[in-house]
Design a protein around this motif. Structure first.
Motif, short mmCIF file in Angstrom:
data_model
loop_
_atom_site.label_atom_id
_atom_site.label_comp_id
_atom_site.label_asym_id
_atom_site.label_seq_id
_atom_site.Cartn_x
_atom_site.Cartn_y
_atom_site.Cartn_z
N UNK A 141 35.54 43.96 31.45
CA UNK A 141 36.60 43.18 32.07
C UNK A 141 36.39 42.98 33.56
N UNK A 142 36.89 41.86 34.07
CA UNK A 142 36.87 41.60 35.50
C UNK A 142 38.00 42.43 36.09
N UNK A 143 37.70 43.25 37.07
CA UNK A 143 38.70 44.13 37.67
C UNK A 143 39.35 43.42 38.85
N UNK A 144 40.69 43.29 38.82
CA UNK A 144 41.41 42.63 39.90
C UNK A 144 41.11 41.15 39.94
N UNK A 145 41.37 40.52 41.06
CA UNK A 145 41.17 39.08 41.21
C UNK A 145 39.77 38.74 41.67
N UNK A 146 39.00 39.75 42.09
CA UNK A 146 37.67 39.50 42.63
C UNK A 146 36.63 39.99 41.63
N UNK A 147 35.63 39.17 41.42
CA UNK A 147 34.55 39.59 40.53
C UNK A 147 33.66 40.52 41.32
N UNK A 148 33.48 41.73 40.77
CA UNK A 148 32.64 42.71 41.44
C UNK A 148 31.18 42.38 41.21
N UNK A 149 30.29 42.93 42.05
CA UNK A 149 28.86 42.70 41.84
C UNK A 149 28.44 43.24 40.47
N UNK A 150 27.34 42.75 39.98
CA UNK A 150 26.83 43.20 38.68
C UNK A 150 26.64 44.70 38.73
N UNK A 151 27.18 45.36 37.73
CA UNK A 151 27.07 46.82 37.68
C UNK A 151 26.12 47.26 36.60
N UNK A 152 25.62 48.46 36.74
CA UNK A 152 24.75 49.03 35.73
C UNK A 152 25.54 50.09 34.99
N UNK A 153 25.56 49.99 33.69
CA UNK A 153 26.25 50.96 32.85
C UNK A 153 25.17 51.88 32.30
N UNK A 154 25.15 53.10 32.77
CA UNK A 154 24.13 54.05 32.35
C UNK A 154 24.49 54.64 30.98
#
Length: 147
Positions: free
Chosen positions: A132-145
């Protein structure tokens, strides 16, 4: 490589290498301008071979999903339950994936998602997943370990 992990070959290596760097790529046709997924060496719309890799935005909406409670194929058996999903990328193509970081009760058709990447598959391939997009701002691409 097991049947449940991606088949990395000379053609798809660019896609998988980009995923390992936290980037989602799409094949896009220079003749008709349409992006497509899964990666193919030709355009599935106009059959042109004039296609290249272009970066995807990373945003998508949830089209449909199913919660998988049993899967005997490695590595999925250790991850059940998980959410198998189809998302509509903002560029247009649909993509089969997995939704992470969201309770099943929070899933809604049309909800905004953003690409993340799972590392630590049994063969070391990094795969795109969506959360999910958190809040109103799209966060940078994250790595899910190994999630």
């Amino acid at each position: 490589m097991s049947a449940a992990t991606p088949d990395v070959d000379a053609f798809t290596r660019t896609y998988w290498d980009a995923a390992a760097e936290g980037r989602l790529l799409l094949r896009t046709c220079a003749d008709c301008g349409r992006p497509h997924h899964y990666p193919r060496e030709f355009c599935p719309y106009c059959w042109s071979e004039n296609v290249s890799w272009l970066p995807a935005d990373g945003r998508a909406t949830l089209y449909t999903w199913s919660v998988v409670h049993r899967n005997d194929l490695p590595p999925f058996g250790d991850r059940v339950p998980y959410v198998a999903a189809v998302v509509d990328l903002v560029e247009g193509p649909r993509m089969m994936t997995e939704v992470v970081g969201c309770a099943e009760s929070e899933l809604r058709i049309g909800m905004e998602l953003y690409v993340r990447f799972r590392t630590g598959t049994e063969d070391g391939v990094t795969v795109p997943v969506f959360g999910p997009v958190v809040g109103a701002v799209v966060s940078p691409v994250g790595v899910v370990e190994g999630e």
